[in-house]
Structures are given as C-alpha cells and as structure tokens.
Design a protein around this motif. Structure first.
Motif, PDB file in Angstrom:
ATOM      1  N   ALA A 205      86.845  21.268  45.204  1.00 18.13           N
ATOM      2  CA  ALA A 205      87.053  21.019  46.633  1.00 18.13           C
ATOM      3  C   ALA A 205      88.290  20.157  46.900  1.00 18.13           C
ATOM      4  CB  ALA A 205      85.805  20.399  47.252  1.00 18.13           C
ATOM      5  N   PRO A 206      88.520  19.049  46.145  1.00 14.47           N
ATOM      6  CA  PRO A 206      89.742  18.269  46.398  1.00 14.47           C
ATOM      7  C   PRO A 206      91.022  19.052  46.119  1.00 14.47           C
ATOM      8  CG  PRO A 206      88.134  16.991  45.140  1.00 14.47           C
ATOM      9  CD  PRO A 206      87.647  18.404  45.154  1.00 14.47           C
ATOM     10  N   VAL A 207      90.991  19.878  45.074  1.00 15.64           N
ATOM     11  CA  VAL A 207      92.165  20.703  44.767  1.00 15.64           C
ATOM     12  C   VAL A 207      92.418  21.702  45.890  1.00 15.64           C
ATOM     13  CG1 VAL A 207      93.168  22.329  43.122  1.00 15.64           C
ATOM     14  CG2 VAL A 207      91.766  20.422  42.297  1.00 15.64           C
ATOM     15  N   SER A 208      91.326  22.323  46.373  1.00 18.29           N
ATOM     16  CA  SER A 208      91.464  23.297  47.465  1.00 18.29           C
ATOM     17  C   SER A 208      91.994  22.629  48.723  1.00 18.29           C
ATOM     18  CB  SER A 208      90.105  23.951  47.748  1.00 18.29           C
ATOM     19  OG  SER A 208      89.628  24.650  46.617  1.00 18.29           O
ATOM     20  N   TRP A 209      91.494  21.432  49.012  1.00 18.34           N
ATOM     21  CA  TRP A 209      91.974  20.706  50.190  1.00 18.34           C
ATOM     22  C   TRP A 209      93.462  20.383  50.047  1.00 18.34           C
ATOM     23  CZ3 TRP A 209      94.334  15.995  50.833  1.00 18.34           C
ATOM     24  CH2 TRP A 209      94.455  15.543  52.149  1.00 18.34           C
ATOM     25  N   GLY A 210      93.861  19.934  48.859  1.00 16.20           N
ATOM     26  CA  GLY A 210      95.266  19.617  48.624  1.00 16.20           C
ATOM     27  C   GLY A 210      96.163  20.826  48.766  1.00 16.20           C
ATOM     28  N   ALA A 211      95.692  21.984  48.287  1.00 19.58           N
ATOM     29  CA  ALA A 211      96.491  23.208  48.397  1.00 19.58           C
ATOM     30  C   ALA A 211      96.659  23.614  49.854  1.00 19.58           C
ATOM     31  CB  ALA A 211      95.829  24.329  47.604  1.00 19.58           C
ATOM     32  N   ARG A 212      95.615  23.453  50.649  1.00 15.23           N
ATOM     33  CA  ARG A 212      95.718  23.774  52.072  1.00 15.23           C
ATOM     34  C   ARG A 212      96.672  22.810  52.786  1.00 15.23           C
ATOM     35  NH1 ARG A 212      90.136  24.396  51.614  1.00 15.23           N
ATOM     36  NH2 ARG A 212      89.779  22.341  52.549  1.00 15.23           N
TER      37      ARG A 212
ATOM     38  N   ALA B  83      99.026  20.701  51.503  1.00 17.34           N
ATOM     39  CA  ALA B  83     100.404  20.603  51.020  1.00 17.34           C
ATOM     40  C   ALA B  83     101.152  21.926  51.060  1.00 17.34           C
ATOM     41  CB  ALA B  83     100.399  20.049  49.586  1.00 17.34           C
ATOM     42  N   PHE B  84     100.450  23.037  50.776  1.00 17.87           N
ATOM     43  CA  PHE B  84     101.123  24.309  50.597  1.00 17.87           C
ATOM     44  C   PHE B  84     100.717  25.391  51.602  1.00 17.87           C
ATOM     45  CE2 PHE B  84     100.828  22.887  45.944  1.00 17.87           C
ATOM     46  CZ  PHE B  84     102.005  22.163  46.037  1.00 17.87           C
ATOM     47  N   GLY B  85      99.690  25.129  52.400  1.00 15.54           N
ATOM     48  CA  GLY B  85      99.195  26.161  53.300  1.00 15.54           C
ATOM     49  C   GLY B  85      98.470  27.276  52.587  1.00 15.54           C
ATOM     50  N   LEU B  86      97.954  26.988  51.372  1.00 14.89           N
ATOM     51  CA  LEU B  86      97.224  27.988  50.596  1.00 14.89           C
ATOM     52  C   LEU B  86      95.724  27.702  50.690  1.00 14.89           C
ATOM     53  CD1 LEU B  86      99.331  28.274  47.311  1.00 14.89           C
ATOM     54  CD2 LEU B  86      99.198  29.925  49.174  1.00 14.89           C
ATOM     55  N   ASP B  87      94.983  28.655  51.233  1.00 20.41           N
ATOM     56  CA  ASP B  87      93.536  28.509  51.384  1.00 20.41           C
ATOM     57  C   ASP B  87      92.854  29.521  50.465  1.00 20.41           C
ATOM     58  OD1 ASP B  87      90.874  28.443  52.166  1.00 20.41           O
ATOM     59  OD2 ASP B  87      91.361  28.091  54.275  1.00 20.41           O
ATOM     60  N   VAL B  88      92.363  29.040  49.329  1.00 22.43           N
ATOM     61  CA  VAL B  88      91.790  29.931  48.320  1.00 22.43           C
ATOM     62  C   VAL B  88      90.609  30.705  48.887  1.00 22.43           C
ATOM     63  CG1 VAL B  88      90.640  30.023  46.089  1.00 22.43           C
ATOM     64  CG2 VAL B  88      92.586  28.491  46.416  1.00 22.43           C
ATOM     65  N   GLU B  89      89.730  30.027  49.616  1.00 22.29           N
ATOM     66  CA  GLU B  89      88.554  30.713  50.153  1.00 22.29           C
ATOM     67  C   GLU B  89      88.961  31.782  51.167  1.00 22.29           C
ATOM     68  OE1 GLU B  89      85.067  28.581  51.223  1.00 22.29           O
ATOM     69  OE2 GLU B  89      85.377  27.040  49.703  1.00 22.29           O
ATOM     70  N   ARG B  90      90.008  31.519  51.910  1.00 15.29           N
ATOM     71  CA  ARG B  90      90.473  32.521  52.861  1.00 15.29           C
ATOM     72  C   ARG B  90      90.967  33.764  52.140  1.00 15.29           C
ATOM     73  NH1 ARG B  90      95.065  31.650  57.541  1.00 15.29           N
ATOM     74  NH2 ARG B  90      94.895  33.716  58.472  1.00 15.29           N
ATOM     75  N   PHE B  91      91.703  33.581  51.033  1.00 12.37           N
ATOM     76  CA  PHE B  91      92.132  34.738  50.246  1.00 12.37           C
ATOM     77  C   PHE B  91      90.928  35.547  49.768  1.00 12.37           C
ATOM     78  CE2 PHE B  91      96.049  32.158  48.706  1.00 12.37           C
ATOM     79  CZ  PHE B  91      96.647  32.324  49.942  1.00 12.37           C
ATOM     80  N   LEU B  92      89.909  34.834  49.279  1.00 18.21           N
ATOM     81  CA  LEU B  92      88.716  35.504  48.770  1.00 18.21           C
ATOM     82  C   LEU B  92      88.010  36.283  49.876  1.00 18.21           C
ATOM     83  CD1 LEU B  92      87.244  32.693  46.482  1.00 18.21           C
ATOM     84  CD2 LEU B  92      88.509  34.726  45.767  1.00 18.21           C
ATOM     85  N   LEU B  93      87.901  35.680  51.046  1.00 15.69           N
ATOM     86  CA  LEU B  93      87.236  36.346  52.167  1.00 15.69           C
ATOM     87  C   LEU B  93      88.053  37.534  52.665  1.00 15.69           C
ATOM     88  CD1 LEU B  93      86.003  33.202  54.100  1.00 15.69           C
ATOM     89  CD2 LEU B  93      84.567  34.903  52.960  1.00 15.69           C
TER      90      LEU B  93
END
Length: 281
Positions: free
Chosen positions: A46-53, A55-65
């Motif tokens: 979760a902290p890594v995912s939050w950081g990616a969103r 800092a980089f605008g990358l949302d892993v869960e959004r890609f998966l969905l």
C-alpha cells in the motif's frame, strides 16, 4: 522444455493472491477469493502504491481494473452477440470471472486452468463453496508444455469441438519474453482451428517509449519483476505491431481495445498503458 522455461511458468503465481484481493476490494469477487497472503501483500504494498500515485501518477489498481473490466466487456459481447457458450480461462489464478459469469449465464460452460498447485487450490475453493459443477471446472495446464497431461492439447480435448469457444489469459503474457509467448500463441491458434469459431482475449502492455509516463512505467514493471521473482517484458511498439504479431501467430482477425472504450472510463490526461487484444481464428 528447459529448466529456465519451467521457472518462467512457475514464478507468476504470487501475483494471483494480490490481484485476488484487489478484485474483492472493488466488489468484483466474493470473500472466499481472498487469501491471507493476498491481504498481507496488498497491505505491505500500500505505501509503495500510494507513492507511485503521488509521485508518478501510476495507479496499479487502476491498471488492473482497466484490463479486468475490459476483458469482461468483450466476453459479455461474445456471449450475448456471438453465441459463445464455452470459455477457457488460462492462468486463472484467483480470478472471480468464472464464478460471476456462470452465475449470470446459466448455459455457459467455464473451464479454468492454471499450473497444478494453483489449479488444485482454485478447485478446492470452488468445491468448498458449492460452485464447482459439470459446467464450471478447473484443470491443470502449463502453457509451455508441448505434450503430456498438462499441455494445451490435453486441456482442449475435453471441449465440444462443434461449439464456438473463447479463451482468456489475464495478467500472464508480459511475464514471458516475446519469442516465448509467441510460441504459446502459435500453439494456441493451432488448438483453436477445429472449432467453428474461436476467440482469444488477453491483456498486453506494449512498449511505448513515446508515452508520457514511460519512464515511470519502466520503474513500475521493474518493481513487479522483483516482487514476482522474474522479469516483466513489454511487447510490440504500438497497436499496428500488435495486429501484425498476432497475425503472424495464426490469428485471422485482430482487434486492439483501449480502456477508454469502457462506458465507465474516466477522463484521463494520459493515454492508457494497457491494451486488451481480441484475436479470432
């Protein structure tokens, strides 16, 4: 098959637990699809995912969905508009798709398949919940096996060759180098030719250096590779190359879907990173 190829087949499964929890979080799966490992992995990341969103605008869960819902939309269209009544989902992991679609379409036969340990786990899950039946089953498969009990030919031998078929892989192909996955696609196309009509649906992340989030994507896929103890490859330089690649593997008609096709897709400042390929024989 080489030892390296066997390792390529085996290292994928941990991500199935993580995605299983993501589907549950977004109300696409029931509680039995959640594992303790999946819940733990999601919490740790979760902290890594939050950081990616942030800092980089990358949302892993959004890609998966995006990929999951787009495959669902293509599958619904095939069932309702083209009369598909048998589906094979390879590398099914803890995907809830088979459960949801069997509940929605009473005449649908759904065959899930994965490496033997995951297939056994999925079969037990469905059995314990009373969801395993003559029309919803689980079989072991290794997409790199060219013969034997776990080969594609063994998997497809139990289907009705007089009815249309649709095959799904989700979250699979980018774990393999392009030559290796094209070998699978070529073998799959050969297995599908005897059917009156056959469709293959898969998600795919293309290699798009011109994408405004390309550097961040490379960072993300390197992280995925470390978490799954393997590499994560990007395939093809855009949609035309995808069409040509699948055509060379034996698919007659190829359509590349973008997540923006979804009615529920939000307005996005950046082009999507994932594609869903619909390839027909």
């Amino acid at each position: 098959m080489s030892r390296a190829a066997r390792l390529d087949s085996a290292h994928i499964t941990p991500s199935a637990h993580y995605t299983g929890y993501v589907w549950y979080r977004h109300q696409l799966a029931e509680a039995p699809f959640v594992t303790a490992f999946g819940r733990l992995a999601h919490g740790l990341l979760a902290p890594v995912s939050w950081g990616a969103r942030a800092a980089f605008g990358l949302d892993v869960e959004r890609f998966l969905l995006q990929r999951h819902l787009l495959i669902d939309a293509c599958l619904r269209e095939a069932i309702e508009q083209r009369g598909v009544r048998q589906v094979v989902e390879i590398a099914c992991g803890l995907s809830p798709r088979g459960r949801r679609f069997c509940a929605r379409y009473p005449d649908l036969r759904y065959l899930e398949a994965d490496l033997p340990p995951m297939a056994a786990r999925k079969r037990l899950l469905l059995h314990e919940e009373g969801w395993l039946s003559a029309r919803h089953q689980v079989r072991p498969v290794d997409i790199l096996a060219d013969q034997g009990a776990h080969s594609l030919s063994a998997l497809f031998s139990g289907l009705d060759a007089e009815l249309p078929v649709l095959v799904i892989t989700e979250g699979l192909v980018n774990y393999f180098s392009l030559p290796l996955i094209e070998t699978f696609w070529t073998r799959l196309a050969a297995q599908l030719r005897p059917f009156p009509s056959a469709t293959y649906l898969t998600d795919l992340y293309p290699d798009l250096p011109e994408h405004p989030r390309y550097r961040q994507l490379r960072w993300g896929i390197d992280l995925v590779g470390r978490l799954t103890r393997g590499r994560y490859y990007l395939h093809y330089r855009g949609d035309p190359a995808i069409v040509d690649g699948f055509g060379a593997c034996g698919f007659r008609e190829v359509r590349v879907h973008d997540p923006k096709e979804l009615a529920t897709a939000p307005a996005d400042a950046w082009p999507a990173l994932v594609r869903v390929v619909e390839a027909r024989i």
